[in-house]
Design an enzyme around this catalytic site. Structure first.
Site, PDB file in Angstrom:
ATOM      1  N   SER A 141       1.167  -1.207  -0.459  1.00 25.94           N
ATOM      2  CA  SER A 141      -0.125   0.103  -0.577  1.00 25.94           C
ATOM      3  C   SER A 141       0.435   1.138  -0.157  1.00 25.94           C
ATOM      4  O   SER A 141       1.660   1.538   0.720  1.00 25.94           O
ATOM      5  CB  SER A 141      -1.302   0.095   1.355  1.00 25.94           C
ATOM      6  OG  SER A 141      -1.214   1.106   0.900  1.00 25.94           O
ATOM      7  N   TYR A 155      -3.060  -0.546   9.782  1.00 23.75           N
ATOM      8  CA  TYR A 155      -2.632  -0.998   8.118  1.00 23.75           C
ATOM      9  C   TYR A 155      -1.287  -0.350   7.886  1.00 23.75           C
ATOM     10  O   TYR A 155      -0.754  -1.547   7.415  1.00 23.75           O
ATOM     11  CB  TYR A 155      -4.110  -0.124   7.171  1.00 23.75           C
ATOM     12  CG  TYR A 155      -3.621  -0.895   6.525  1.00 23.75           C
ATOM     13  CD1 TYR A 155      -4.128  -1.618   5.794  1.00 23.75           C
ATOM     14  CD2 TYR A 155      -3.894   0.174   5.130  1.00 23.75           C
ATOM     15  CE1 TYR A 155      -4.019  -2.466   4.554  1.00 23.75           C
ATOM     16  CE2 TYR A 155      -3.203  -0.400   4.176  1.00 23.75           C
ATOM     17  CZ  TYR A 155      -3.846  -1.740   3.568  1.00 23.75           C
ATOM     18  OH  TYR A 155      -4.018  -1.700   2.280  1.00 23.75           O
TER      19      TYR A 155
END
Length: 246
Positions: A141, A155
């Protein structure tokens, strides 16, 4: 042009979003494709039908990334059924957000189990089958690289861990001709983060190219890394986020 003719790929979380687009793109390039899914056998069956319509073999496997043993078993089943394994795409993941004082240890454990431990388990199992020219590609990501807002730390931490693991695996496996890389999508139009959803405008405002990416954009980059042109690329990170991180 079938650049992956004769290859077998396994994509975790391949029944929707980036995973489904990747499974289909690898089939377009000539690979037979196994993929895991945690829920919705109907969606998995549809992805399999699309792959088979392209003239490739498809193998949907029910396996939840929370269960490391199930992920390892998916690798072994791929090899047993399709005869080999050349490409592993660690795609399945979860997105748990919130300020640190609102998150729980259970949130931490689940995020690490799904986003990190499963990628390790799959890569470890795959390493026993991959030969010269093998590929391990993990979906990271752009949040692992830059933090644009609050509540994203858990995350981001999990995706940053995947980067460190991938660089180490690139060293471990490079002498065998196996490459290990990470693709960092930014805002991509999926069910997890729809282009018309809450917060979409704020995400677009960060981008040099002001639009959400499509799952097929990420899939195309994965296929390039998996193909012959990617043979000398390893330990690398590829950010595909419309310039949000520049």
């Amino acid at each position: 042009m079938s650049r992956l003719e004769g290859k077998v790929a396994l994509v975790t979380g391949g029944s929707r979003g980036i995973g489904a687009a990747t499974a289909k793109k690898l089939a377009d390039e000539g690979a037979d494709v196994a993929f895991t899914y945690a829920r919705s056998p109907e969606r998995a069956a549809e992805v399999a039908r699309v792959i088979e319509a392209k003239g490739r073999r498809a193998l949907p496997i029910a396996a939840d990334n929370r269960d490391a043993a199930a992920v390892e078993a998916a690798v072994e089943r791929t090899v047993a059924t399709l005869g080999r394994l050349d490409i592993l795409v660690n795609n399945a993941g979860i997105f748990v957000v919130g300020p640190v004082d609102k998150l729980t240890v259970a949130d931490f454990d689940e995020t690490v189990a799904v986003n990190v431990r499963a990628a390790f388990a799959a890569s470890r199992a795959a390493a026993g089958h991959l030969g010269d020219g093998g590929r391990i590609i993990s979906i990271g990501s752009n949040l692992a690289v830059r933090m644009p807002g609050e509540g994203l730390g858990l995350y981001a931490m999990s995706k940053a861990a995947v980067v460190g693991m991938s660089k180490a695996l690139a060293r471990d496996l490079g002498a065998r001709g196996i490459t290990v890389n990470v693709v960092h999508p930014g805002s991509t139009d999926t069910e997890m983060n729809p282009a018309g959803g809450p917060g979409a405008r704020e995400q677009i405002d960060l981008m040099a190219i002001p639009r959400f990416g499509q799952p097929e954009d990420v899939a195309g980059l994965v296929a390039w890394i998996a193909g012959p042109e990617g043979r000398n690329v390893t330990g690398a990170e590829f950010t595909i986020d419309g310039g949000a991180n520049i």
